[in-house]
Scaffold this motif. Structure first.
Motif, PDB file in Angstrom:
ATOM      1  N   UNK A   1      23.252  38.795 -33.645  1.00  0.00           N
ATOM      2  CA  UNK A   1      22.893  38.930 -32.248  1.00  0.00           C
ATOM      3  C   UNK A   1      24.048  38.469 -31.371  1.00  0.00           C
ATOM      4  N   UNK A   2      24.159  39.092 -30.222  1.00  0.00           N
ATOM      5  CA  UNK A   2      25.177  38.677 -29.263  1.00  0.00           C
ATOM      6  C   UNK A   2      24.504  38.472 -27.910  1.00  0.00           C
ATOM      7  N   UNK A   3      25.084  37.588 -27.150  1.00  0.00           N
ATOM      8  CA  UNK A   3      24.546  37.315 -25.819  1.00  0.00           C
ATOM      9  C   UNK A   3      25.319  38.179 -24.834  1.00  0.00           C
TER      10      UNK A   3
ATOM     11  N   UNK B   1      21.606  37.636 -21.968  1.00  0.00           N
ATOM     12  CA  UNK B   1      20.437  38.022 -22.774  1.00  0.00           C
ATOM     13  C   UNK B   1      20.865  38.267 -24.219  1.00  0.00           C
ATOM     14  N   UNK B   2      20.127  37.699 -25.175  1.00  0.00           N
ATOM     15  CA  UNK B   2      20.411  37.935 -26.587  1.00  0.00           C
ATOM     16  C   UNK B   2      19.922  39.325 -26.980  1.00  0.00           C
TER      17      UNK B   2
ATOM     18  N   UNK C   1      14.576  33.062 -30.851  1.00  0.00           N
ATOM     19  CA  UNK C   1      13.230  33.155 -31.424  1.00  0.00           C
ATOM     20  C   UNK C   1      12.330  34.059 -30.578  1.00  0.00           C
ATOM     21  N   UNK C   2      12.541  34.071 -29.272  1.00  0.00           N
ATOM     22  CA  UNK C   2      11.772  34.955 -28.393  1.00  0.00           C
ATOM     23  C   UNK C   2      12.096  36.426 -28.666  1.00  0.00           C
ATOM     24  N   UNK C   3      13.350  36.725 -28.965  1.00  0.00           N
ATOM     25  CA  UNK C   3      13.711  38.106 -29.305  1.00  0.00           C
ATOM     26  C   UNK C   3      13.004  38.510 -30.591  1.00  0.00           C
ATOM     27  N   UNK C   4      12.995  37.626 -31.580  1.00  0.00           N
ATOM     28  CA  UNK C   4      12.317  37.930 -32.843  1.00  0.00           C
ATOM     29  C   UNK C   4      10.810  38.101 -32.606  1.00  0.00           C
ATOM     30  N   UNK C   5      10.234  37.290 -31.735  1.00  0.00           N
ATOM     31  CA  UNK C   5       8.817  37.447 -31.384  1.00  0.00           C
ATOM     32  C   UNK C   5       8.582  38.801 -30.718  1.00  0.00           C
ATOM     33  N   UNK C   6       9.529  39.243 -29.919  1.00  0.00           N
ATOM     34  CA  UNK C   6       9.418  40.555 -29.260  1.00  0.00           C
ATOM     35  C   UNK C   6       9.518  41.683 -30.290  1.00  0.00           C
TER      36      UNK C   6
ATOM     37  N   UNK D   1      27.821  31.637 -34.837  1.00  0.00           N
ATOM     38  CA  UNK D   1      29.204  31.956 -35.167  1.00  0.00           C
ATOM     39  C   UNK D   1      30.101  31.525 -34.011  1.00  0.00           C
ATOM     40  N   UNK D   2      29.621  31.787 -32.819  1.00  0.00           N
ATOM     41  CA  UNK D   2      30.209  31.345 -31.554  1.00  0.00           C
ATOM     42  C   UNK D   2      29.029  31.065 -30.638  1.00  0.00           C
ATOM     43  N   UNK D   3      29.247  30.469 -29.490  1.00  0.00           N
ATOM     44  CA  UNK D   3      28.109  30.226 -28.593  1.00  0.00           C
ATOM     45  C   UNK D   3      27.374  31.504 -28.168  1.00  0.00           C
ATOM     46  N   UNK D   4      28.053  32.660 -28.234  1.00  0.00           N
ATOM     47  CA  UNK D   4      27.441  33.920 -27.821  1.00  0.00           C
ATOM     48  C   UNK D   4      27.220  34.910 -28.960  1.00  0.00           C
ATOM     49  N   UNK D   5      27.356  34.436 -30.196  1.00  0.00           N
ATOM     50  CA  UNK D   5      27.138  35.275 -31.378  1.00  0.00           C
ATOM     51  C   UNK D   5      26.402  34.445 -32.420  1.00  0.00           C
TER      52      UNK D   5
END
Length: 136
Positions: A116-118, A122-123, A14-19, A83-87
Motif C-alpha cells: 500500500x502507498x499513501x 489516503x492509503x 486496517x480501515x482500508x482492509x475493513x473496506x 517500508x517507508x512512512x508512505x509505503x
C-alpha cells in the motif's frame, strides 16, 4: 516513525482492509476497485493478473452476484511492515464464515499481501497478491 504516528497509520491501513471486506461481502465492485491506485497490479487467488484500476473493476464486475454463497470473507491484518512512512507491506488472513459468524473450515484460507502507498493523504492498494493456503 514514532509510536503515535505508527498507531495512526496502522489504524488507517486496517480501515482500508475493513473496506475490502465490506465491498467484497456486499458485492460492490466499484467500491472495491476504488481502493486501488489507478495503475495498481493485482493477482487474484487463482493467479489472474490484472493491471490498472479499470481492469480490476472490469474483472470484479464479472464476478457473479451471489458468489459469496460459499461464505462471507473475513480479512484480518496480521502484520504491517512500514517500508517507508508512505509505503507498507500488509499481510492479511482471509477466512470464510457463515452469516452467523461460524468459521467454515472446508473453505480454507487465503493469505493476501498488499503493498500500500499513501497517496494524497489516503492509503491505497498499489500491488496485491492473494494466495490460497494449502498447509501450515
Amino acid at each position: 516513525m514514532d509510536d503515535r504516528t505508527r498507531a495512526v497509520e496502522t489504524e488507517a491501513i486496517e480501515q482500508v482492509v475493513a473496506e475490502i471486506q465490506y465491498a467484497q461481502r456486499n458485492e460492490l465492485p466499484d467500491r472495491f476497485a476504488a481502493l486501488f491506485r489507478h495503475d495498481a497490479i493485482w493477482t487474484t487467488g487463482h493467479g489472474k493478473r490484472l493491471i490498472g484500476r479499470d481492469e480490476i473493476a472490469e474483472f470484479t464486475r464479472k464476478v457473479p452476484p451471489g458468489s459469496s454463497k460459499h461464505g462471507l470473507g473475513t480479512y484480518e491484518v496480521v502484520h504491517i511492515l512500514f517500508v517507508r512512512p508512505d509505503v507498507a507491506a500488509v499481510k492479511v488472513r482471509q477466512r470464510y464464515v457463515t452469516p452467523d459468524g461460524e468459521l467454515i473450515e472446508s473453505e480454507g484460507e487465503g493469505t493476501p499481501l498488499h503493498v500500500m502507498s499513501k497517496e494524497d493523504g489516503r492509503w491505497v492498494l498499489t500491488a496485491s497478491q492473494n494466495t490460497q493456503v494449502f498447509a501450515e
